[in-house]
Write a protein that holds these residues in place. Structure first.
Motif, PDB file in Angstrom:
ATOM      1  N   ILE B  33       0.842  -1.185   0.000  1.00 51.52           N
ATOM      2  CA  ILE B  33       0.000   0.000   0.000  1.00 51.52           C
ATOM      3  C   ILE B  33       0.882   1.241   0.000  1.00 51.52           C
ATOM      4  N   HIS B 194      -5.796  -0.648  -2.648  1.00 53.94           N
ATOM      5  CA  HIS B 194      -6.293   0.357  -1.717  1.00 53.94           C
ATOM      6  C   HIS B 194      -7.432  -0.217  -0.883  1.00 53.94           C
ATOM      7  N   ILE B 196      -8.277  -1.708   2.016  1.00 53.18           N
ATOM      8  CA  ILE B 196      -7.670  -1.953   3.332  1.00 53.18           C
ATOM      9  C   ILE B 196      -8.348  -3.132   4.033  1.00 53.18           C
ATOM     10  N   ARG B 200      -6.477  -6.370   5.413  1.00 53.88           N
ATOM     11  CA  ARG B 200      -6.550  -6.780   6.812  1.00 53.88           C
ATOM     12  C   ARG B 200      -6.973  -8.245   6.928  1.00 53.88           C
ATOM     13  N   LEU B 224      -1.999  -2.420  10.233  1.00 54.58           N
ATOM     14  CA  LEU B 224      -3.166  -1.630   9.830  1.00 54.58           C
ATOM     15  C   LEU B 224      -3.914  -1.085  11.042  1.00 54.58           C
ATOM     16  N   LEU B 236      -3.361   5.848   6.027  1.00 56.61           N
ATOM     17  CA  LEU B 236      -4.488   4.972   6.350  1.00 56.61           C
ATOM     18  C   LEU B 236      -5.721   5.797   6.678  1.00 56.61           C
TER      19      LEU B 236
END
Ligand SMILES: Nc1ncnc2c1ncn2[C@@H]1O[C@H](COP(=O)(O)OP(=O)(O)OP(=O)(O)O)[C@@H](O)[C@H]1O
Ligand SMILES: [Mg+2]
Lengths: 218, 243
Positions: B33, B194, B196, B200, B224, B236
Motif C-alpha cells: 500500500i 487500496h 484496506i 486486513r 493496519l 491509512l
C-alpha cells in the motif's frame, strides 16, 4: 453517342490488353510493397538500433524522391551497376519499392497504435517478441491498418500509370499509343479513365465492406 | 521466495525506488500500500521484468530477475501478473485468452490446455462465458478472466496491480472473492491495493511504501490497526476516511 460506342468497341480489345498488364503490375508491386513494408515496419519498431536507423534512412530517402525519378533510377541507372532489368521488371520493382516505404510508415503507425497494455500482458505470460507480434500485436494492428492500406492500394493502382514513361505498355501507354494513331483523343482517354474507374471503384467498395465487417467482429 | 535486496530504480534522473528490502515467503499474501506515485507499480513491474532496475537485486527462488537478460521471459512464465485495466486480448474469446499462454508459450497439448482453461474459467465463476469476447464482458468478469489467464501459466506467484481500482463498486466483491479463494489455497501473492479491508482480512503482511522507500512493514492486522509511523497513520486515515 452511337459514334462513341462504335469507336469504343473498336478500341476496347487493345485497351483491355493494357488493363491486364496494369492489373498484373499492380498485384506484383502490391505483394512486394506489402512484404517489404512489413519488414521495414518490424525493423523500425524492433528497438534494435542497427536495424531501425538504416531502415528509417531508406524510407525517408525514397519517400523524398518523386516516384517517377525512382522509376528512372531503377530503369536507367541499374544497368550501369550491372543489373539488367526489362522495363516491366524495373517498373514493377520501382513501384513496389516506393510503395513499400509508404506502406512501411502506415504499418509502423498501426503497430505503435496497439495499446501498450497488450504488450505488457503478452510479456506477462512469457511471450517473446516474435510470438507477441504474431499473436497479439499484428492481429490488432491489422484492423487499424486496413483503411489506410486500402487507400494505398488504390494509389498504387493509379501510380502504375507512371511506368508508361519507361515504355511499359500498360493501360495508360496503350491509350497514348491508340490516341496518337487515331487522333481520337476524346474517345480513347474517356475509355482509359472509365477503365481505371472500373478497377478502383470496386476496390473501394470491397474495402468499405471489409471495414464494416471487421468493425462488427469487435 | 521473492527477495528484494536493496533495489534501486530510476527513470532518468528521477529515482523512484530508493533501496527496497523485503521478503515474501512461499504461500504468503503480501499487500503493498502507499500513496499515488510512491512506486508501487514500478516495484511490481520490476519483479516480472517489465521494468529493469539499476541497483540491488530481486530474486525469485534464487533466480535473479534481470530485465536485460534474454532469460527474462522464463521469469514471466513463473510469476504471472494481473493488471488494473485487465489487458485481455480483445480479439480472442475468454477461453482463448486463458489458453494463449499454455498453448503458445509453454507449448502444451491443445486438448489438455483446453480442459484446464475450462476448469479455470469455471473456478472464477465464468463457465458460461467461455466463448464471449472481452468487449461483451463486464469489468469484473474481464478481471476474473485475467486471473484465470494468469493461473493458466501455473505460476509460483501472482502479482496484482490494483486489480479492483478500475471496477465499478458492485463488481469489486466478485474479484476480491476469487483472490481470497486463491489465498486460501496458499498461492503466493503480491497485491498492490487500496482495499484496506481486504488487506486486513486476507494478507499475511503489509508493506507501506512512500517516496520510493518501505516506511513500515509488518503483519497485516498489527500494521493496519496500530501503525507506528506518522506517514502510515496519515495515509491509512486518508484511505479509510475519504472526504
Ligand atoms: N515509464 C515511466 N517513465 C518515467 N517515469 C515513470 C514511469 N513510470 C512511472 N514513473 C514515475 O515513477 C513514479 C512511481 O510511479 P508508480 O506508477 O510506480 O507509482 P504508483 O505507486 O503505482 O502510483 P499509483 O497509485 O498512482 O498507481 C511516479 O512519479 C511516476 O511518475
Ligand atoms: Mg500504480
Amino acid at each position: 453517342m452511337t459514334k462513341f460506342i462504335a469507336h469504343a468497341t473498336e478500341y476496347l480489345p487493345l485497351l483491355l490488353n493494357g488493363v491486364w498488364l496494369t492489373v498484373m503490375i499492380t498485384l506484383f508491386a502490391l505483394c512486394l510493397a506489402t512484404a517489404l513494408g512489413l519488414v521495414w515496419a518490424l525493423f523500425r519498431t524492433s528497438g534494435i538500433w542497427s536495424l531501425a536507423v538504416p531502415t528509417r534512412l531508406l524510407v525517408d530517402f525514397v519517400r523524398g524522391i518523386p516516384l517517377l525519378v525512382v522509376l528512372f533510377y531503377i530503369y536507367f541507372v541499374a544497368p550501369d551497376i550491372g543489373i539488367n532489368l526489362t522495363a516491366l521488371q524495373a517498373g514493377t520493382i520501382g513501384l513496389g519499392l516506393a510503395h513499400s516505404c509508404y506502406l512501411g510508415e502506415t504499418f509502423r503507425a498501426g503497430i505503435e497504435a496497439v495499446d501498450t497494455g497488450q504488450i505488457e500482458a503478452a510479456k506477462s505470460i512469457g511471450m517473446k517478441r516474435p510470438l507477441m507480434m504474431r499473436r497479439v500485436v499484428l492481429p490488432q494492428a491489422f484492423k487499424i491498418i486496413l483503411p489506410p492500406y486500402a487507400n494505398n492500394m488504390v494509389m498504387l493502382l493509379k501510380d502504375s500509370s507512371l511506368v508508361s514513361v519507361i515504355s511499359v505498355q500498360e493501360l495508360t501507354m496503350q491509350g497514348k499509343m491508340l490516341a496518337s494513331s487515331t487522333f481520337d483523343n476524346m474517345t480513347v482517354f474517356t475509355l482509359v479513365a472509365l477503365l481505371y474507374l472500373c478497377l478502383t471503384v470496386p476496390l473501394n467498395l470491397l474495402m468499405r465492406k471489409m471495414e464494416i465487417y471487421l468493425g462488427a467482429a469487435g | 521466495m521473492i527477495i528484494f535486496d536493496d533495489v534501486h530504480k530510476s527513470f532518468g534522473l528521477h529515482e523512484v525506488l530508493k533501496g527496497i528490502n523485503a521478503e515474501i515467503a512461499k504461500g504468503q499474501v503480501v499487500c503493498l500500500i502507499g500513496p499515488s506515485g510512491s512506486g508501487k507499480s514500478t516495484l511490481l513491474r520490476c519483479v516480472n521484468g517489465l521494468e529493469n532496475y539499476q541497483r540491488g537485486r530481486i530474486s525469485i527462488d534464487g533466480t535473479v530477475v534481470d530485465a536485460a537478460s534474454p532469460q527474462v521471459h522464463t521469469i514471466c512464465t513463473r510469476v504471472s501478473m494481473v493488471f488494473q485495466r485487465f489487458n485481455l486480448f480483445p480479439h480472442r474469446t475468454a477461453l482463448e485468452n486463458v489458453m494463449e499462454g499454455p498453448l503458445y508459450v509453454l507449448k502444451e497439448n491443445r486438448k489438455q490446455v483446453r480442459e484446464r482453461a475450462m476448469a479455470l474459467l469455471n473456478r472464477v465463476g465464468l463457465a458460461d462465458k467461455t466463448n464471449a469476447y472481452p468487449a461483451s464482458l463486464s469489468g469484473g468478469q474481464q478481471q476474473r478472466v485475467a486471473i484465470a489467464r494468469a493461473l493458466a501459466m501455473r505460476p509460483q506467484a501472482i502479482l496484482f496491480d490494483e486489480p479492483t481500482s478500475a471496477l465499478d463498486p458492485e463488481m469489486v466483491g466478485e474479484v476480491l472473492q476469487v483472490m481470497r479463494a486463491l489465498a486460501d489455497e496458499n498461492m503466493t501473492m503480491l497485491v498492490v491495493t487500496h482495499e484496506i479491508q481486504f488487506a486486513r482480512e486476507v494478507s499475511d503482511s503489509v508493506l507501506f511504501l512512500d517516496g520510493g522507500r518501505i516506511v513500515e512493514q509488518g503483519p497485516a492486522k498489527e500494521l493496519l490497526r496500530h501503525p507506528k509511523h506518522e506517514r502510515t497513520k496519515d495515509f491509512l486515515h486518508r484511505v479509510m476516511h475519504p472526504v
